[in-house]
Design a protein around this motif. Structure first.
Motif, short mmCIF file in Angstrom:
data_model
loop_
_atom_site.label_atom_id
_atom_site.label_comp_id
_atom_site.label_asym_id
_atom_site.label_seq_id
_atom_site.Cartn_x
_atom_site.Cartn_y
_atom_site.Cartn_z
N THR A 73 18.65 104.16 24.93
CA THR A 73 19.59 103.75 25.78
C THR A 73 19.53 104.49 27.08
O THR A 73 20.07 104.15 28.19
N SER A 81 19.03 102.01 30.26
CA SER A 81 20.30 101.55 30.85
C SER A 81 20.68 102.40 31.86
O SER A 81 21.24 101.97 33.03
N ARG A 120 15.16 100.87 20.66
CA ARG A 120 15.39 99.80 21.63
C ARG A 120 17.04 99.77 21.54
O ARG A 120 17.68 100.13 20.59
N HIS A 135 20.69 98.88 20.92
CA HIS A 135 21.57 98.63 19.76
C HIS A 135 22.66 97.74 20.43
O HIS A 135 23.37 97.30 19.52
N TYR A 136 22.83 97.26 21.81
CA TYR A 136 23.63 96.45 22.33
C TYR A 136 22.77 95.59 23.06
O TYR A 136 21.62 95.42 23.33
N GLU A 137 23.56 94.41 23.50
CA GLU A 137 22.92 93.27 24.19
C GLU A 137 22.51 93.83 25.63
O GLU A 137 23.09 94.28 26.60
N VAL A 138 21.26 93.31 25.90
CA VAL A 138 20.57 93.58 27.10
C VAL A 138 19.98 92.37 27.70
O VAL A 138 19.66 91.37 26.83
N ASP A 139 19.39 92.18 28.91
CA ASP A 139 18.88 91.15 29.24
C ASP A 139 17.16 91.13 29.03
O ASP A 139 16.89 91.88 28.53
N ASP A 140 16.68 90.10 29.25
CA ASP A 140 15.31 89.93 28.68
C ASP A 140 14.23 90.87 29.15
O ASP A 140 13.41 91.50 28.41
N TRP A 188 14.80 94.11 27.47
CA TRP A 188 14.52 94.13 26.16
C TRP A 188 13.04 94.18 25.96
O TRP A 188 12.45 94.90 25.01
N GLU A 244 19.05 98.09 16.78
CA GLU A 244 20.03 97.45 16.54
C GLU A 244 20.15 97.43 14.88
O GLU A 244 19.08 97.86 14.48
#
Length: 281
Positions: A89, A92, A131, A133-138, A141, A167
């Motif tokens: 994380t 982010s 990586r 465990h929540y939604e991220v952009d391409d 990712w 995830e």
């Protein structure tokens, strides 16, 4: 409880915070209910008020973990080992600070390089990566997967395991294929906070009764963990340090002796090349 010092009990993933948390006192609590061995993961850098910008910033955080791991070994009937790396994380947080995904990737790979130095010197046992465990952009990712693949390359170079924070889910064969492509044995990839059955990595199962039963009944390699956070503002999160010994006693009462041998002796030896029997006093 019924365990004696001749019965290894390993918590495969917890955090000990010597600055803000209970530190060695949590290891003492683990020992008091029969625990013998710990794998201590470094907390993310921001828990120490450190906004990482270079290799030395990562090193400062790792030193806290190495210190508390050494001191915890002194109170255990077995021993503790450090597992060092970069929390996924962080990407982010770096982007929020103005880094591009590529810049964040490069800095996180630098952090893994520093962690690998400690593995090479024998001060750390394994690496951690993963990586979000929540939604991220391409772009995020892709950068995160590149960081994880870098960890696998280092694992191959230094002949060590890599613990993953990812995830949820049960299917991770693509991830272990990346490890194999880098030269790592697939079984040396460990899925932290795993469900009782997964495909690909070796599961480090959160000590939830239902998931532990699934793992025990599968008859496959697995380990047990609490993911204890050691945060005074979140006491007991995720699970407290006494949980793995207590769940071990519960599984033994259910008749799962073979599964406990797998979790506390056979799998740690297979994955990390550690001997939890020989390292008991």
């Amino acid at each position: 409880m019924s365990e004696t010092p001749s019965t290894p009990i390993l918590d495969d993933h917890l955090h000990l915070d010597p600055v803000n948390g209970r530190g060695v006192a949590a290891a003492e609590a683990f020992t008091a209910v029969g625990g013998t061995h710990l794998l201590v993961l470094n907390k993310p850098s921001w828990h120490y008020g450190n906004d990482v910008s270079d290799a030395d910033d990562f090193r400062a955080g790792f030193e806290h973990t190495l210190d508390v791991t050494r001191r915890s070994s002194a109170v255990l009937p077995g021993r503790a080992w450090a597992v060092l790396g970069v929390h996924p994380t962080l990407i982010s947080q770096l982007i929020d600070r103005g880094f591009t995904p590529e810049e964040a990737r490069d800095l996180m790979q630098t952090g893994l390089d520093v962690a690998a130095e400690y593995v090479a010197s024998g001060d750390a046992l394994a690496l951690k990566s993963g990586r979000p465990h929540y939604e991220v952009d391409d772009a995020v990712w892709s950068a995160s997967n590149a960081v994880m693949q870098h960890a696998f390359a280092l694992g191959a170079t230094h002949d060590c395991a890599v613990q993953l924070h990812t995830e949820g889910g049960e299917e991770f064969t693509e991830v272990t294929q990346w490890a194999a492509d880098a030269g790592m044995a697939r079984h040396r990839v460990v899925k932290h906070y795993a469900e009782g059955r997964i495909t690909g990595p070796t599961p480090s199962v959160l000590a939830d009764k239902e998931e532990l039963l699934r793992a025990a009944e599968a008859g496959e390699p697995f380990m047990m963990e609490t993911d204890f956070i050691d945060d005074p503002e979140r006491p007991g999160a995720v699970l407290g340090p006494k949980t793995v010994p207590r769940r071990t006693a519960w599984l033994r009462d259910q008749g799962y002796e073979t599964a406990l041998e797998i979790a506390h002796v056979e799998t740690p030896h297979r994955v990390y090349d550690i001997d939890t029997i020989e390292t008991l006093e």
